[in-house]
Design an enzyme around this catalytic site. Structure first.
Site, PDB file in Angstrom:
ATOM      1  N   LYS A  62       0.821  -1.224   0.000  1.00  0.00           N
ATOM      2  CA  LYS A  62       0.000   0.000   0.000  1.00  0.00           C
ATOM      3  C   LYS A  62       0.854   1.273   0.000  1.00  0.00           C
ATOM      4  O   LYS A  62       0.490   2.262  -0.623  1.00  0.00           O
ATOM      5  CB  LYS A  62      -0.891   0.025   1.238  1.00  0.00           C
ATOM      6  CG  LYS A  62      -2.109  -0.870   1.167  1.00  0.00           C
ATOM      7  CD  LYS A  62      -2.883  -0.701   2.464  1.00  0.00           C
ATOM      8  CE  LYS A  62      -4.223  -1.371   2.398  1.00  0.00           C
ATOM      9  NZ  LYS A  62      -5.059  -1.016   3.548  1.00  0.00           N
ATOM     10  N   ASN A 103      -4.977   2.242  -1.418  1.00  0.00           N
ATOM     11  CA  ASN A 103      -5.549   0.885  -1.467  1.00  0.00           C
ATOM     12  C   ASN A 103      -6.370   0.672  -2.739  1.00  0.00           C
ATOM     13  O   ASN A 103      -6.891  -0.413  -2.957  1.00  0.00           O
ATOM     14  CB  ASN A 103      -6.391   0.593  -0.222  1.00  0.00           C
ATOM     15  CG  ASN A 103      -7.715   1.336  -0.250  1.00  0.00           C
ATOM     16  OD1 ASN A 103      -7.795   2.450  -0.765  1.00  0.00           O
ATOM     17  ND2 ASN A 103      -8.746   0.740   0.290  1.00  0.00           N
ATOM     18  N   ALA A 107      -3.575   3.483  16.142  1.00  0.00           N
ATOM     19  CA  ALA A 107      -2.778   4.360  15.279  1.00  0.00           C
ATOM     20  C   ALA A 107      -2.155   3.561  14.137  1.00  0.00           C
ATOM     21  O   ALA A 107      -1.167   3.971  13.541  1.00  0.00           O
ATOM     22  CB  ALA A 107      -1.703   5.052  16.102  1.00  0.00           C
ATOM     23  N   GLY A 129      -2.951   1.145  10.455  1.00  0.00           N
ATOM     24  CA  GLY A 129      -3.469   1.494   9.133  1.00  0.00           C
ATOM     25  C   GLY A 129      -4.927   1.931   9.164  1.00  0.00           C
ATOM     26  O   GLY A 129      -5.273   3.003   8.643  1.00  0.00           O
ATOM     27  N   ALA A 130      -5.782   1.129   9.794  1.00  0.00           N
ATOM     28  CA  ALA A 130      -7.223   1.436   9.809  1.00  0.00           C
ATOM     29  C   ALA A 130      -7.484   2.722  10.597  1.00  0.00           C
ATOM     30  O   ALA A 130      -8.223   3.601  10.144  1.00  0.00           O
ATOM     31  CB  ALA A 130      -7.993   0.273  10.425  1.00  0.00           C
ATOM     32  N   ASN A 141      -3.431   5.609  21.873  1.00  0.00           N
ATOM     33  CA  ASN A 141      -2.717   4.384  21.489  1.00  0.00           C
ATOM     34  C   ASN A 141      -1.804   3.951  22.620  1.00  0.00           C
ATOM     35  O   ASN A 141      -1.268   4.784  23.344  1.00  0.00           O
ATOM     36  CB  ASN A 141      -1.885   4.608  20.216  1.00  0.00           C
ATOM     37  CG  ASN A 141      -1.599   3.296  19.499  1.00  0.00           C
ATOM     38  OD1 ASN A 141      -2.463   2.801  18.782  1.00  0.00           O
ATOM     39  ND2 ASN A 141      -0.436   2.706  19.720  1.00  0.00           N
ATOM     40  N   TYR A 147     -14.188  -6.843  12.091  1.00  0.00           N
ATOM     41  CA  TYR A 147     -15.381  -7.458  11.492  1.00  0.00           C
ATOM     42  C   TYR A 147     -15.434  -8.972  11.712  1.00  0.00           C
ATOM     43  O   TYR A 147     -16.396  -9.623  11.321  1.00  0.00           O
ATOM     44  CB  TYR A 147     -15.467  -7.143   9.991  1.00  0.00           C
ATOM     45  CG  TYR A 147     -14.224  -7.497   9.212  1.00  0.00           C
ATOM     46  CD1 TYR A 147     -14.030  -8.772   8.714  1.00  0.00           C
ATOM     47  CD2 TYR A 147     -13.243  -6.538   8.984  1.00  0.00           C
ATOM     48  CE1 TYR A 147     -12.877  -9.088   8.018  1.00  0.00           C
ATOM     49  CE2 TYR A 147     -12.085  -6.841   8.299  1.00  0.00           C
ATOM     50  CZ  TYR A 147     -11.918  -8.121   7.811  1.00  0.00           C
ATOM     51  OH  TYR A 147     -10.775  -8.435   7.125  1.00  0.00           O
TER      52      TYR A 147
HETATM   53  P1  NAD Z   1      -2.273  -2.405  12.475  1.00  0.00           P
HETATM   54  O1  NAD Z   1      -1.424  -3.579  12.790  1.00  0.00           O
HETATM   55  O2  NAD Z   1      -1.820  -1.416  11.466  1.00  0.00           O
HETATM   56  O3  NAD Z   1      -2.557  -1.603  13.863  1.00  0.00           O
HETATM   57  C1  NAD Z   1      -2.871  -2.291  15.049  1.00  0.00           C
HETATM   58  C2  NAD Z   1      -3.299  -1.294  16.123  1.00  0.00           C
HETATM   59  O4  NAD Z   1      -3.835  -2.031  17.241  1.00  0.00           O
HETATM   60  C3  NAD Z   1      -2.163  -0.444  16.675  1.00  0.00           C
HETATM   61  O5  NAD Z   1      -2.639   0.854  16.940  1.00  0.00           O
HETATM   62  C4  NAD Z   1      -1.798  -1.152  17.976  1.00  0.00           C
HETATM   63  O6  NAD Z   1      -1.215  -0.273  18.927  1.00  0.00           O
HETATM   64  C5  NAD Z   1      -3.167  -1.623  18.432  1.00  0.00           C
HETATM   65  N1  NAD Z   1      -3.157  -2.770  19.339  1.00  0.00           N
HETATM   66  C6  NAD Z   1      -2.895  -4.065  19.041  1.00  0.00           C
HETATM   67  N2  NAD Z   1      -3.014  -4.840  20.129  1.00  0.00           N
HETATM   68  C7  NAD Z   1      -3.341  -4.009  21.157  1.00  0.00           C
HETATM   69  C8  NAD Z   1      -3.594  -4.211  22.538  1.00  0.00           C
HETATM   70  N3  NAD Z   1      -3.534  -5.415  23.100  1.00  0.00           N
HETATM   71  N4  NAD Z   1      -3.914  -3.136  23.280  1.00  0.00           N
HETATM   72  C9  NAD Z   1      -3.997  -1.895  22.734  1.00  0.00           C
HETATM   73  N5  NAD Z   1      -3.776  -1.647  21.430  1.00  0.00           N
HETATM   74  C10 NAD Z   1      -3.452  -2.695  20.654  1.00  0.00           C
HETATM   75  O7  NAD Z   1      -3.688  -3.001  12.092  1.00  0.00           O
HETATM   76  P2  NAD Z   1      -4.830  -2.354  11.150  1.00  0.00           P
HETATM   77  O8  NAD Z   1      -4.585  -2.768   9.747  1.00  0.00           O
HETATM   78  O9  NAD Z   1      -4.965  -0.916  11.456  1.00  0.00           O
HETATM   79  O10 NAD Z   1      -6.108  -3.144  11.665  1.00  0.00           O
HETATM   80  C11 NAD Z   1      -6.673  -2.885  12.950  1.00  0.00           C
HETATM   81  C12 NAD Z   1      -8.013  -3.613  13.029  1.00  0.00           C
HETATM   82  O11 NAD Z   1      -8.908  -3.040  12.077  1.00  0.00           O
HETATM   83  C13 NAD Z   1      -7.919  -5.103  12.688  1.00  0.00           C
HETATM   84  O12 NAD Z   1      -8.721  -5.830  13.582  1.00  0.00           O
HETATM   85  C14 NAD Z   1      -8.473  -5.203  11.288  1.00  0.00           C
HETATM   86  O13 NAD Z   1      -9.139  -6.419  11.061  1.00  0.00           O
HETATM   87  C15 NAD Z   1      -9.471  -4.064  11.289  1.00  0.00           C
HETATM   88  N6  NAD Z   1      -9.680  -3.524   9.932  1.00  0.00           N
HETATM   89  C16 NAD Z   1     -10.960  -3.508   9.479  1.00  0.00           C
HETATM   90  C17 NAD Z   1     -11.235  -3.012   8.225  1.00  0.00           C
HETATM   91  C18 NAD Z   1     -12.652  -3.022   7.747  1.00  0.00           C
HETATM   92  O14 NAD Z   1     -12.878  -2.775   6.565  1.00  0.00           O
HETATM   93  N7  NAD Z   1     -13.602  -3.249   8.622  1.00  0.00           N
HETATM   94  C19 NAD Z   1     -10.200  -2.489   7.425  1.00  0.00           C
HETATM   95  C20 NAD Z   1      -8.894  -2.508   7.919  1.00  0.00           C
HETATM   96  C21 NAD Z   1      -8.654  -3.032   9.188  1.00  0.00           C
END
Ligand code: NAD
Length: 292
Positions: free
Chosen positions: A73, A94, A134, A136-137, A157, A236
């Protein structure tokens, strides 16, 4: 499906690795067929080092558009000819469309999230939001909420490698959307989190807490979930995280799971690809029928 393919079929594709599990090819191809469009969507397993060659091939073969997933990405944003303001701030794409040989990149995770809120009757303009995470999402949501006129975005965060990214988002938004108040706080500061949730309209979990193997856990004390609070999750799978279950039990104004974000991000992309509205509900009904 084979009957649809001919010498004029336009190709769209997903790039990244792994891509074998992706639901995008099935979803977009189903919709192309539904709309009678002579288009096909495939997934290609490519890594960061392959991306320059990939983008040249996209132009050479005149792909109509497509998507980028992890881990390509960020590099994709540097290889498109033009990118959206959200992509520029986030440094990622994306989705792309081919406009007369020029590749236009965008990032639609945040747009999909906000569209899902809107479908559920919630607008972000003028609202105070608390966003946990903080990654990607979370970053996509924070940037899009600011671009869409949220009054405040309070980022929380934990003290990990993502914290610096939250600070960088704050810095970038101070330049791009100076009217939006953005704060960054450690999640470990429970009093500050409680005060921010008490003062906000919309609480978002954009961490991976709630998703396996961190399912059954919520980062938010149930006592903070009041009746006029909107609660949304990006996770989800499961469809209802512990946070969403707690919000439902507390009688929150809305408890919105992450599935809609995924679906509406796809719908936003589909509109970029075809100019048509994706038949989201029909596709959902078809999926439910298949799952029986
Ligand atoms: P990422 O790895 O880029 O970020 C993970 C985040 O979670 C970080 O901010 C990290 O500090 C935090 N984290 C992880 N474990 C933790 C804990 N035990 N306590 C506190 N904070 C914690 O991941 P991402 O790509 O941003 O995805 C995050 C979530 O969003 C995932 O569950 C993913 O499935 C979901 N997501 C959903 C969609 C959608 O379309 N619904 C799209 C993208 C991501």
């Amino acid at each position: 499906m084979e009957n649809r393919i001919d010498g004029r079929t336009g190709l769209l594709a997903l790039f990244g690795t792994p891509v074998g599990h992706s639901g995008s090819p099935a979803m977009y191809n189903w919709c192309f067929r539904k709309h009678g469009l002579n288009l096909a969507y495939m997934a290609f397993d490519v890594n960061i080092d392959d991306m320059e060659q990939t983008m040249s091939s996209v132009k050479l073969w005149n792909l109509r558009g497509g998507n980028f997933t992890m881990p390509v990405k960020n590099i994709a944003a540097t290889l498109c000819d033009e990118i959206s303001p959200a992509s520029r701030i986030i440094g990622a794409c994306n989705v792309f469309v081919n406009k007369d040989g020029k590749l236009y990149g965008d990032v639609t995770d945040g747009v999909g999230f906000i569209k899902n809120l809107s479908v559920n009757g919630v607008e972000v303009k003028g609202k105070k939001m608390v966003v946990l995470g903080a990654g990607g999402a979370a970053t996509a949501i924070q940037v899009q909420a600011a671009l869409d006129g949220a009054a405040e975005v309070a980022i929380f965060n934990r003290d990990d490698e993502f914290y610096a990214r939250a600070e960088s988002t704050k810095e970038k938004l101070a330049k791009e959307t100076p009217d939006v108040k953005v704060t960054v706080t450690h999640l470990e500061e429970a009093d500050k989190l409680a005060a921010a949730i008490n003062a906000c309209d919309i609480l978002v979990n954009a961490t991976s807490v709630g998703m396996k193997p961190q399912d059954g856990i919520s980062l938010v004390d149930k006592a903070l979930l009041r009746k006029d609070l909107v609660v949304a999750d990006t996770v989800y799978n499961p469809e209802k995280t512990q946070l969403i279950l707690d919000a439902e039990e507390a009688g929150c104004a809305k408890a919105i799971g992450g599935k809609g974000m995924l679906l509406y991000q796809g719908a936003v992309n589909y509109e970029l690809f075809t100019g048509l509205e994706m038949p989201v509900e029909e596709y959902q009904a078809w999926q439910a029928e298949q799952a029986k």
